[in-house]
Scaffold this motif. Structure first.
Motif, PDB file in Angstrom:
ATOM      1  N   ALA A   1      -3.170   5.412   9.751  1.00 37.44           N
ATOM      2  CA  ALA A   1      -3.184   3.971   9.500  1.00 37.44           C
ATOM      3  C   ALA A   1      -2.341   3.703   8.271  1.00 37.44           C
ATOM      4  CB  ALA A   1      -4.609   3.469   9.286  1.00 37.44           C
ATOM      5  N   ILE A   2      -1.311   2.862   8.427  1.00 39.15           N
ATOM      6  CA  ILE A   2      -0.452   2.480   7.317  1.00 39.15           C
ATOM      7  C   ILE A   2      -0.934   1.136   6.789  1.00 39.15           C
ATOM      8  CG2 ILE A   2       1.901   1.945   6.591  1.00 39.15           C
ATOM      9  CD1 ILE A   2       2.906   3.751   8.810  1.00 39.15           C
ATOM     10  N   LEU A   3      -1.255   1.111   5.497  1.00 43.13           N
ATOM     11  CA  LEU A   3      -1.846  -0.085   4.886  1.00 43.13           C
ATOM     12  C   LEU A   3      -1.215  -0.326   3.520  1.00 43.13           C
ATOM     13  CD1 LEU A   3      -5.461   1.200   5.501  1.00 43.13           C
ATOM     14  CD2 LEU A   3      -4.513  -0.729   6.760  1.00 43.13           C
ATOM     15  N   TRP A   4      -1.094  -1.599   3.159  1.00 42.21           N
ATOM     16  CA  TRP A   4      -0.698  -1.919   1.786  1.00 42.21           C
ATOM     17  C   TRP A   4      -1.974  -2.017   0.962  1.00 42.21           C
ATOM     18  CZ3 TRP A   4       4.336  -2.721  -0.078  1.00 42.21           C
ATOM     19  CH2 TRP A   4       4.419  -3.097  -1.427  1.00 42.21           C
ATOM     20  N   ALA A   5      -2.050  -1.220  -0.103  1.00 43.62           N
ATOM     21  CA  ALA A   5      -3.242  -1.196  -0.967  1.00 43.62           C
ATOM     22  C   ALA A   5      -2.853  -1.717  -2.339  1.00 43.62           C
ATOM     23  CB  ALA A   5      -3.787   0.227  -1.067  1.00 43.62           C
ATOM     24  N   GLU A   6      -3.347  -2.884  -2.674  1.00 44.71           N
ATOM     25  CA  GLU A   6      -2.991  -3.505  -3.951  1.00 44.71           C
ATOM     26  C   GLU A   6      -3.838  -2.932  -5.078  1.00 44.71           C
ATOM     27  OE1 GLU A   6      -0.407  -5.688  -5.971  1.00 44.71           O
ATOM     28  OE2 GLU A   6      -0.514  -5.945  -3.794  1.00 44.71           O
TER      29      GLU A   6
ATOM     30  N   SER B   1      -3.620  -4.648   3.615  1.00 44.43           N
ATOM     31  CA  SER B   1      -2.743  -5.320   4.565  1.00 44.43           C
ATOM     32  C   SER B   1      -2.289  -4.302   5.605  1.00 44.43           C
ATOM     33  CB  SER B   1      -1.521  -5.907   3.848  1.00 44.43           C
ATOM     34  OG  SER B   1      -1.931  -6.810   2.839  1.00 44.43           O
ATOM     35  N   PRO B   2      -2.578  -4.530   6.888  1.00 41.34           N
ATOM     36  CA  PRO B   2      -2.263  -3.543   7.925  1.00 41.34           C
ATOM     37  C   PRO B   2      -0.819  -3.622   8.414  1.00 41.34           C
ATOM     38  CG  PRO B   2      -3.453  -5.381   8.887  1.00 41.34           C
ATOM     39  CD  PRO B   2      -3.347  -5.676   7.422  1.00 41.34           C
ATOM     40  N   TYR B   3      -0.180  -2.488   8.531  1.00 42.39           N
ATOM     41  CA  TYR B   3       1.184  -2.393   9.044  1.00 42.39           C
ATOM     42  C   TYR B   3       1.186  -1.527  10.289  1.00 42.39           C
ATOM     43  CZ  TYR B   3       3.072  -4.390   4.732  1.00 42.39           C
ATOM     44  OH  TYR B   3       3.386  -5.232   3.685  1.00 42.39           O
ATOM     45  N   LEU B   4       1.312  -2.156  11.449  1.00 39.79           N
ATOM     46  CA  LEU B   4       1.421  -1.389  12.676  1.00 39.79           C
ATOM     47  C   LEU B   4       2.817  -0.775  12.751  1.00 39.79           C
ATOM     48  CD1 LEU B   4      -1.032  -3.333  13.213  1.00 39.79           C
ATOM     49  CD2 LEU B   4      -0.426  -3.149  15.642  1.00 39.79           C
ATOM     50  N   ILE B   5       2.883   0.458  13.186  1.00 40.99           N
ATOM     51  CA  ILE B   5       4.164   1.156  13.250  1.00 40.99           C
ATOM     52  C   ILE B   5       5.044   0.486  14.302  1.00 40.99           C
ATOM     53  CG2 ILE B   5       5.331   3.333  13.746  1.00 40.99           C
ATOM     54  CD1 ILE B   5       2.826   4.763  12.743  1.00 40.99           C
TER      55      ILE B   5
ATOM     56  N   THR C   1      -6.285  -0.845  18.238  1.00 38.53           N
ATOM     57  CA  THR C   1      -7.328  -1.819  17.922  1.00 38.53           C
ATOM     58  C   THR C   1      -6.766  -3.237  18.096  1.00 38.53           C
ATOM     59  OG1 THR C   1      -6.815  -2.122  15.573  1.00 38.53           O
ATOM     60  CG2 THR C   1      -8.134  -0.181  16.182  1.00 38.53           C
ATOM     61  N   ASP C   2      -7.578  -4.237  17.786  1.00 37.39           N
ATOM     62  CA  ASP C   2      -7.099  -5.621  17.836  1.00 37.39           C
ATOM     63  C   ASP C   2      -6.654  -6.129  16.463  1.00 37.39           C
ATOM     64  OD1 ASP C   2      -9.545  -5.797  16.587  1.00 37.39           O
ATOM     65  OD2 ASP C   2     -10.415  -7.240  17.988  1.00 37.39           O
ATOM     66  N   VAL C   3      -6.487  -5.229  15.501  1.00 38.99           N
ATOM     67  CA  VAL C   3      -5.990  -5.604  14.179  1.00 38.99           C
ATOM     68  C   VAL C   3      -4.552  -6.093  14.308  1.00 38.99           C
ATOM     69  CG1 VAL C   3      -5.318  -4.714  11.914  1.00 38.99           C
ATOM     70  CG2 VAL C   3      -7.513  -4.068  12.909  1.00 38.99           C
ATOM     71  N   GLU C   4      -4.236  -7.212  13.669  1.00 40.34           N
ATOM     72  CA  GLU C   4      -2.907  -7.794  13.756  1.00 40.34           C
ATOM     73  C   GLU C   4      -2.011  -7.291  12.630  1.00 40.34           C
ATOM     74  OE1 GLU C   4      -3.638 -11.998  13.725  1.00 40.34           O
ATOM     75  OE2 GLU C   4      -3.794 -12.063  15.912  1.00 40.34           O
ATOM     76  N   ASN C   5      -0.723  -7.225  12.933  1.00 40.94           N
ATOM     77  CA  ASN C   5       0.257  -6.748  11.977  1.00 40.94           C
ATOM     78  C   ASN C   5       0.413  -7.750  10.825  1.00 40.94           C
ATOM     79  OD1 ASN C   5       2.289  -5.129  10.896  1.00 40.94           O
ATOM     80  ND2 ASN C   5       3.891  -6.138  12.069  1.00 40.94           N
ATOM     81  N   PHE C   6       0.491  -7.232   9.601  1.00 39.81           N
ATOM     82  CA  PHE C   6       0.571  -8.097   8.420  1.00 39.81           C
ATOM     83  C   PHE C   6       1.789  -9.006   8.456  1.00 39.81           C
ATOM     84  CE2 PHE C   6       2.280  -8.742   4.107  1.00 39.81           C
ATOM     85  CZ  PHE C   6       1.264  -9.522   3.582  1.00 39.81           C
ATOM     86  N   HIS C   7       2.950  -8.479   8.859  1.00 39.45           N
ATOM     87  CA  HIS C   7       4.164  -9.283   8.838  1.00 39.45           C
ATOM     88  C   HIS C   7       4.041 -10.510   9.744  1.00 39.45           C
ATOM     89  CE1 HIS C   7       6.935  -7.302   6.195  1.00 39.45           C
ATOM     90  NE2 HIS C   7       6.751  -6.137   6.764  1.00 39.45           N
ATOM     91  N   ALA C   8       3.307 -10.364  10.835  1.00 38.55           N
ATOM     92  CA  ALA C   8       3.186 -11.473  11.772  1.00 38.55           C
ATOM     93  C   ALA C   8       2.069 -12.437  11.403  1.00 38.55           C
ATOM     94  CB  ALA C   8       2.945 -10.928  13.184  1.00 38.55           C
ATOM     95  N   SER C   9       0.980 -11.930  10.812  1.00 33.15           N
ATOM     96  CA  SER C   9      -0.216 -12.760  10.633  1.00 33.15           C
ATOM     97  C   SER C   9      -0.713 -12.877   9.202  1.00 33.15           C
ATOM     98  CB  SER C   9      -1.350 -12.188  11.486  1.00 33.15           C
ATOM     99  OG  SER C   9      -1.718 -10.902  11.008  1.00 33.15           O
ATOM    100  N   ARG C  10      -0.184 -12.037   8.280  1.00 33.20           N
ATOM    101  CA  ARG C  10      -0.692 -11.933   6.918  1.00 33.20           C
ATOM    102  C   ARG C  10      -2.180 -11.526   6.917  1.00 33.20           C
ATOM    103  NH1 ARG C  10       4.079 -11.318   5.831  1.00 33.20           N
ATOM    104  NH2 ARG C  10       5.100 -12.390   4.134  1.00 33.20           N
ATOM    105  N   ALA C  11      -2.574 -10.775   7.945  1.00 30.38           N
ATOM    106  CA  ALA C  11      -3.967 -10.344   8.089  1.00 30.38           C
ATOM    107  C   ALA C  11      -4.328  -9.302   7.036  1.00 30.38           C
ATOM    108  CB  ALA C  11      -4.196  -9.757   9.481  1.00 30.38           C
TER     109      ALA C  11
ATOM    110  N   LEU D   1      -2.324   6.174   5.038  1.00 24.10           N
ATOM    111  CA  LEU D   1      -1.023   6.155   4.392  1.00 24.10           C
ATOM    112  C   LEU D   1      -0.893   4.819   3.683  1.00 24.10           C
ATOM    113  CD1 LEU D   1       0.963   7.579   7.446  1.00 24.10           C
ATOM    114  CD2 LEU D   1       0.142   8.848   5.447  1.00 24.10           C
ATOM    115  N   LEU D   2      -1.014   4.845   2.367  1.00 24.88           N
ATOM    116  CA  LEU D   2      -1.138   3.614   1.580  1.00 24.88           C
ATOM    117  C   LEU D   2       0.176   3.244   0.895  1.00 24.88           C
ATOM    118  CD1 LEU D   2      -4.666   4.152  -0.006  1.00 24.88           C
ATOM    119  CD2 LEU D   2      -4.056   3.121   2.207  1.00 24.88           C
ATOM    120  N   ARG D   3       0.639   2.055   1.201  1.00 23.62           N
ATOM    121  CA  ARG D   3       1.849   1.535   0.584  1.00 23.62           C
ATOM    122  C   ARG D   3       1.497   0.809  -0.714  1.00 23.62           C
ATOM    123  NH1 ARG D   3       5.478  -0.853   5.650  1.00 23.62           N
ATOM    124  NH2 ARG D   3       6.611   1.107   5.972  1.00 23.62           N
ATOM    125  N   GLY D   4       2.547   0.542  -1.498  1.00 24.08           N
ATOM    126  CA  GLY D   4       2.369  -0.185  -2.738  1.00 24.08           C
ATOM    127  C   GLY D   4       2.208   0.706  -3.950  1.00 24.08           C
TER     128      GLY D   4
END
Length: 392
Positions: free
Chosen positions: A244-249, A257-261, A282-292, A308-311
């Motif tokens: 799971a690729i995520l932005w972790a502030e 923030s979830p980033y689908l590959i 899953t039904d989690v939406e991509n951050f770029h599209a939804s800011r979820a 895999l944590l970005r940021g």
């Protein structure tokens, strides 16, 4: 101020830019996002010359890239403004001077060059384009006085709150042309009507702008060889981890923030290593599209094998473990995640990467997910290509 030294014509109209219709997704090249190139090298050693020996002389030449269309240059640009670290890294690979400005210079992580002899970039004097409140100063473009703006003008129109098509036209006419495309993500709705470029397609375009085609072909050959090595590393599908690729502030994140590959260039290393995307199941939406955003409870339901944590690319691996990962171990819910319990939480890579950083990041990713311990590319060879010292 009718400067335009390096521009003799551009085919894009104001309407085409706003509609984003200069070249559809099926247009030639690599519209589907594949980065597996078939480049070959010909010619002679450049010896670090200011232009490659097969660059076609000093006359006018054109570069065509959606959404701008065809842009004609009277001479090779000497100074430039770039949108992000993807383009800046391509410039570093071509051995040209760094861009004078980036959207956010702090997201151009030049520490990736540390292991490559003789290659370094100082970002301390780079101008930040993206300002307070989401505005971008038009006056800054006049002050920078670059010879070319390697930016997607449609990105600028949609991400800068204060820009209109008239501003794009003004800067094009009075300062220098725009030629660029947004490729790091394919989640923006405003990019649906014109083609994307893979990392190496975009790299080839920039090489033509700066007339450094031999360096591009040398990198393409290296990249092909690198891809062949990866095919021997990737295990069977059943043995590939679900990540799971995520932005972790911050160092103690509570929301992610979830980033689908996807097919964007920021996911290239994960696509090439063929990892499984835990979020895509899953039904989690991509951050770029939804800011979820997702919380720890949602992550526990998904329970990916690796996080895999970005940021956190400005942190070393050790500092990341001692801050972010330690906070997860101490967290009441996060400590129950399989990835946390098994020690499989890693930095997830930046949003932007070019040909050099992609080699570094893919090698790092192979070590993270498959335990690869050897170097997968020759740093000295990269340095030689950058310097124009290579046999073809």
């Amino acid at each position: 101020m009718q400067r335009r030294r390096f521009l003799t014509g551009a085919t894009a109209t104001a309407g085409a830019l706003l509609a984003g219709c200069a070249g559809g997704a099926s247009e030639g090249g690599d519209g589907n996002g594949s980065d597996r190139t078939t480049g070959s090298t010909t010619g002679t050693t450049t010896g670090g010359s200011t232009t490659d020996t097969n660059s076609g002389g000093s006359g006018a030449y054109s570069v065509s890239m959606a959404p701008m269309g065809e842009v004609t240059f009277e001479g090779v640009p000497q100074t430039w403004v770039a949108n992000n670290g993807s383009w800046a890294d391509m410039g570093a690979a071509l051995g040209v001077e760094p861009p004078k400005a980036l959207w956010l210079p702090e997201r151009y992580h030049t520490q990736y060059y540390d292991g490559i002899p003789g290659v370094s970039v100082d970002t301390s004097q780079m101008t930040t384009l993206f300002g307070d409140g989401g505005s971008v100063s038009k006056e800054t473009y006049y002050q920078l006085d670059g010879d070319v703006h390697v930016q997607d003008p449609t990105f600028l129109l949609n991400r800068a709150k204060n820009w209109k098509q008239a501003d794009i036209d003004e800067i094009t006419n009075n300062v220098a042309p725009f030629v660029g495309n947004t490729g790091f993500s394919r989640g923006y709705s405003w990019h649906e009507d014109y083609r994307y470029y893979s990392l190496y397609d975009a790299f080839g375009k920039l090489a033509t702008v700066f007339k450094r085609e031999q360096r591009y072909r040398a990198f393409s050959k290296l990249h092909d060889e690198f891809q062949s090595q990866l095919s021997n590393i990737v295990p069977s599908k059943s043995e590939r981890p679900a990540v799971a690729i995520l932005w972790a502030e911050g160092n103690q994140p509570e929301q992610f923030s979830p980033y689908l590959i996807g097919k964007g260039t920021s996911f290239k290393q994960w696509r090439d290593l063929e990892v499984r995307d835990a979020l895509a199941e899953t039904d989690v939406e991509n951050f770029h599209a939804s800011r979820a955003q997702v919380d720890y409870e949602t992550l526990l339901e998904i329970d990916p094998e690796m996080l895999l944590l970005r940021g956190h690319e400005d942190q070393t691996a050790t500092k990341f473990q001692n801050t972010v990962v330690q906070s997860l171990r101490n967290h009441e819910i996060a400590s129950d995640l399989t990835a946390v319990k098994n020690g499989d939480v890693y930095r997830g890579g930046p949003l932007y990467q070019g040909p050099i950083t992609n080699l570094v990041l893919t090698e790092r990713a192979a070590k993270q997910v498959y335990g690869v311990s050897k170097e997968l590319f020759d740093r000295k060879r990269v340095a030689d290509i950058v310097a124009g010292e290579f046999s073809q």
